[in-house]
Enzyme design. Structure first.
Site, PDB file in Angstrom:
ATOM      1  N   LYS A 250      15.407  34.447  25.330  1.00  0.00           N
ATOM      2  CA  LYS A 250      15.760  33.073  25.699  1.00  0.00           C
ATOM      3  C   LYS A 250      16.021  33.055  27.204  1.00  0.00           C
ATOM      4  O   LYS A 250      16.901  33.747  27.698  1.00  0.00           O
ATOM      5  CB  LYS A 250      17.021  32.629  24.944  1.00  0.00           C
ATOM      6  N   LYS A 262      27.406  19.220  28.256  1.00  0.00           N
ATOM      7  CA  LYS A 262      28.574  20.084  28.098  1.00  0.00           C
ATOM      8  C   LYS A 262      29.729  19.577  28.963  1.00  0.00           C
ATOM      9  O   LYS A 262      29.488  18.901  29.967  1.00  0.00           O
ATOM     10  CB  LYS A 262      28.223  21.513  28.574  1.00  0.00           C
ATOM     11  N   ASP A 332      21.968  20.267  23.069  1.00  0.00           N
ATOM     12  CA  ASP A 332      22.603  21.503  23.554  1.00  0.00           C
ATOM     13  C   ASP A 332      22.262  22.703  22.664  1.00  0.00           C
ATOM     14  O   ASP A 332      22.538  23.839  23.029  1.00  0.00           O
ATOM     15  CB  ASP A 332      24.120  21.292  23.638  1.00  0.00           C
ATOM     16  N   GLU A 334      19.559  24.155  22.324  1.00  0.00           N
ATOM     17  CA  GLU A 334      18.204  24.207  22.888  1.00  0.00           C
ATOM     18  C   GLU A 334      17.566  25.580  22.812  1.00  0.00           C
ATOM     19  O   GLU A 334      16.338  25.697  22.826  1.00  0.00           O
ATOM     20  CB  GLU A 334      18.239  23.727  24.348  1.00  0.00           C
ATOM     21  N   ARG A 336      17.255  27.767  20.459  1.00  0.00           N
ATOM     22  CA  ARG A 336      16.405  27.985  19.279  1.00  0.00           C
ATOM     23  C   ARG A 336      15.087  27.226  19.414  1.00  0.00           C
ATOM     24  O   ARG A 336      14.064  27.650  18.860  1.00  0.00           O
ATOM     25  CB  ARG A 336      17.178  27.599  18.010  1.00  0.00           C
TER      26      ARG A 336
HETATM   27  N1  BES Z   1      23.895  28.567  25.720  1.00  0.00           N
HETATM   28  C1  BES Z   1      24.700  28.022  24.706  1.00  0.00           C
HETATM   29  C2  BES Z   1      25.545  29.073  23.992  1.00  0.00           C
HETATM   30  C3  BES Z   1      26.596  29.740  24.824  1.00  0.00           C
HETATM   31  C4  BES Z   1      27.869  29.247  24.870  1.00  0.00           C
HETATM   32  C5  BES Z   1      26.303  30.892  25.543  1.00  0.00           C
HETATM   33  C6  BES Z   1      28.845  29.859  25.618  1.00  0.00           C
HETATM   34  C7  BES Z   1      27.278  31.514  26.288  1.00  0.00           C
HETATM   35  C8  BES Z   1      28.545  30.997  26.329  1.00  0.00           C
HETATM   36  C9  BES Z   1      23.837  27.318  23.668  1.00  0.00           C
HETATM   37  O1  BES Z   1      22.689  26.733  24.160  1.00  0.00           O
HETATM   38  C10 BES Z   1      24.667  26.235  23.082  1.00  0.00           C
HETATM   39  O2  BES Z   1      24.990  25.323  23.784  1.00  0.00           O
HETATM   40  N2  BES Z   1      24.981  26.355  21.799  1.00  0.00           N
HETATM   41  C11 BES Z   1      25.783  25.415  21.126  1.00  0.00           C
HETATM   42  C12 BES Z   1      25.128  25.108  19.796  1.00  0.00           C
HETATM   43  C13 BES Z   1      25.715  23.944  19.085  1.00  0.00           C
HETATM   44  C14 BES Z   1      25.409  22.659  19.832  1.00  0.00           C
HETATM   45  C15 BES Z   1      25.145  23.897  17.694  1.00  0.00           C
HETATM   46  C16 BES Z   1      27.158  26.003  20.933  1.00  0.00           C
HETATM   47  O3  BES Z   1      27.265  27.207  20.682  1.00  0.00           O
HETATM   48  O4  BES Z   1      28.138  25.286  21.073  1.00  0.00           O
HETATM   49 ZN    ZN Z   2      21.898  27.557  25.853  1.00  0.00          ZN
HETATM   50 MN    MN Z   3      23.015  24.779  24.863  1.00  0.00          MN
END
Ligand code: BES
Ligand code: ZN
Ligand code: MN
Length: 485
Positions: A250, A262, A332, A334, A336
């Site tokens: 990724k 965010k 967010d 994204e 996947r």
């Molecule tokens: N890149 C983030 C995950 C992440 C969070 C990596 C904190 C490192 C530190 C990912 O794209 C994301 O935003 N995931 C969300 C998914 C949710 C919206 C289902 C998450 O984990 O909150």
């Molecule tokens: Zn991300």
């Molecule tokens: Mn994200």
């Protein structure tokens, strides 16, 4: 820092390091003028040679003042030697000292190479944006000599050096801010792998449109920076290994969350949302650098996730390259969306026997594991066991989570084939289930959620605070142990 192996302590050495065990410390013959005094002082400071213990004093040797460093390691545990090398560097990197000599006569060739490796890994830092760094905060150590180690240590070192170079590339890509590293510049920073024999292919937006990568492109469509897919091929077998191992990363070069934006606090961390792609690039560099006898494909899905008039909206339905449709309920989630097209494309084009993806995919994995282990999800016990073993041996540890039909139901959508978020719980697992829907029957696949391990708030054994280089040592080891014999 230049590493070399020699039979005599260099004149310039002003740090003299000794690695001992609990049982060897009492009788260890320090080749020092004041050996007994050094031992007694260390004992006074409660140094016993226990694993992880260290001790530093300044003393006269050869008519000048030098630093003398003692490190304790467990008997026969290879990992400790990397840590010992890292500890030495951490102690003296900015101390004013210039040249480290590590006593190698009591080390095996492998241990000696691992000390140099740990020291090299721990020495990495990025100072290029500091124009006002105080003289006393600048690194001063330029060289490290391992003295008197078995002759094979220098041969082993060439492979370790290649891995360290790979880890350094990963740390560099992860550390750079998102105005410097974006999909196109990420590709640029990897072009030098061609000099090592890596075959590089790049897909641009029109090419990906033609392939129908609606999921990946949907994420990137709100950004001024065009998306890219970077493909790196290393075949060190001369065509003998029929099906490759594929590594897919990724590479979200910045993740604002998109329209599902965010919160501001901590958003800067999302510059390292390309840590999976960074690990894939670093691994390819390591493998090519040490001319690994294996056939490996590295694929990086590179996009920037931005809110914009052209960004995708919550509720949009996109069609992935596989033909499966996805209701994007949260922009967010994204990662996947990027990976599903990268995974499908990789299987279509390379028919890999094994496919391992790495991604900073979910905050939930940090809730589960903190920053000590990365999450492992797999449809194959065999692959999971191999990766777990490589993780343990390499210092990039993994902990396995379940996959199952029950979790898979949680991403069914009432209007499309699936939605890109699950329910309330099991966020890391439903993300993995989503990816699993893009894996073809019979392909052994593992997903590593490395959101907790890419970036460190405090220094570790072989990294300073910041980028850890997680994944390179792991994947290099996985390839070395399973595909090169
Ligand atoms: N890149 C983030 C995950 C992440 C969070 C990596 C904190 C490192 C530190 C990912 O794209 C994301 O935003 N995931 C969300 C998914 C949710 C919206 C289902 C998450 O984990 O909150
Ligand atoms: Zn991300
Ligand atoms: Mn994200």
């Amino acid at each position: 820092m230049k590493i070399d192996f020699a039979t005599a302590r260099p004149e310039a050495a002003d740090v003299l390091a000794f690695i001992v065990t609990k049982s060897s410390f009492e009788t260890f013959e320090f080749p020092l003028e004041k050996a007994q005094m050094v031992r007694d002082t260390a004992k006074l400071a409660r140094f016993k040679g226990d694993a992880g213990q260290s001790f530093l004093l300044i003393n006269e040797e050869g008519g000048k003042l030098v630093r003398i460093v003692l490190l304790g390691v467990a008997e026969g545990d290879a990992g400790d030697y990397q840590k010992a090398g890292g500890d030495i560097v951490a102690k003296v990197q900015t101390s004013g000292a210039k040249h480290i000599a590590i006593h190698g006569a009591n080390l095996s060739a492998k241990a000696a190479a691992e000390v140099a490796y740990g020291a090299t890994l721990r020495n990495w830092r990025m100072d290029k944006y500091r124009t006002k760094l105080a003289e006393t905060s600048k690194p001063t150590v330029h060289g490290l000599t391992v003295v008197g180690a078995p002759a094979e240590a220098a041969d082993l070192w060439t492979s370790y050096k290649a891995i360290a170079d790979g880890v350094a590339l990963t740390k560099e890509l992860v550390t750079e801010p998102a105005n410097i590293i974006y999909p196109e510049s990420f590709v640029e920073r990897c072009q030098h792998l061609a000099d090592l024999g890596v075959e590089i292919t790049v897909l641009d937006v029109p090419a990906m449109e033609k392939l129908g990568m609606g999921a990946l492109l949907g994420v990137g469509q709100g950004s001024r920076r065009p998306s890219r897919m970077l493909i790196m091929k290393w075949d060190g077998t001369g065509g003998m290994q029929e099906r490759p191992v594929a590594l897919v990363g990724k590479g979200v070069t910045f993740d604002t969350g998109g329209i599902s934006i965010k919160p501001a606090a901590g958003m800067e961390d999302m510059k390292w949302d390309m840590g999976g792609a960074g690990a894939v690039a670093g691994t390819m560099k390591a493998l090519a650098g040490r001319k690994a006898k294996a056939y490996v494909i590295g694929v990086c899905g590179l996009v920037e996730n931005m809110p914009d008039g052209n960004a995708q909206r919550p509720g949009d339905i996109v069609t992935s390259m596989s033909g499966q449709t996805i209701e994007v309920l949260n922009t967010d989630a994204e990662g996947r969306l990027v990976l599903c097209d990268a995974l499908h494309w990789t299987q279509e084009n390379y028919n890999p026997e094994y496919i391992v993806d790495l991604a900073t995919l979910t905050g939930a994995i940090i809730v589960s594991l903190g920053s000590e282990y990365a999450g492992l999800f797999s449809n194959s016990d065999e692959l999971a066991d191999k990766l777990t073993a490589a993780g343990k041996a390499s210092g990039d540890p993994l902990w396995r989570f379940p996959l199952s039909k029950a979790y898979d139901k949680m991403i069914d959508s009432p209007i499309a084939d699936m939605k890109n978020i699950g329910g309330k719980g099991a966020g890391s697992i439903t993300a993995a289930q989503f990816l699993g829907r893009f894996i073809k029957d019979g392909v052994k696949w593992a997903h590593l959620d490395i959101a907790g391990t890419v970036w460190a708030d405090k220094a570790g054994p072989v990294w300073d605070k910041g980028a850890t280089g997680f994944g390179v040592r792991l994947l290099d080891r996985f390839v070395a142990d399973n595909f090169e014999s």
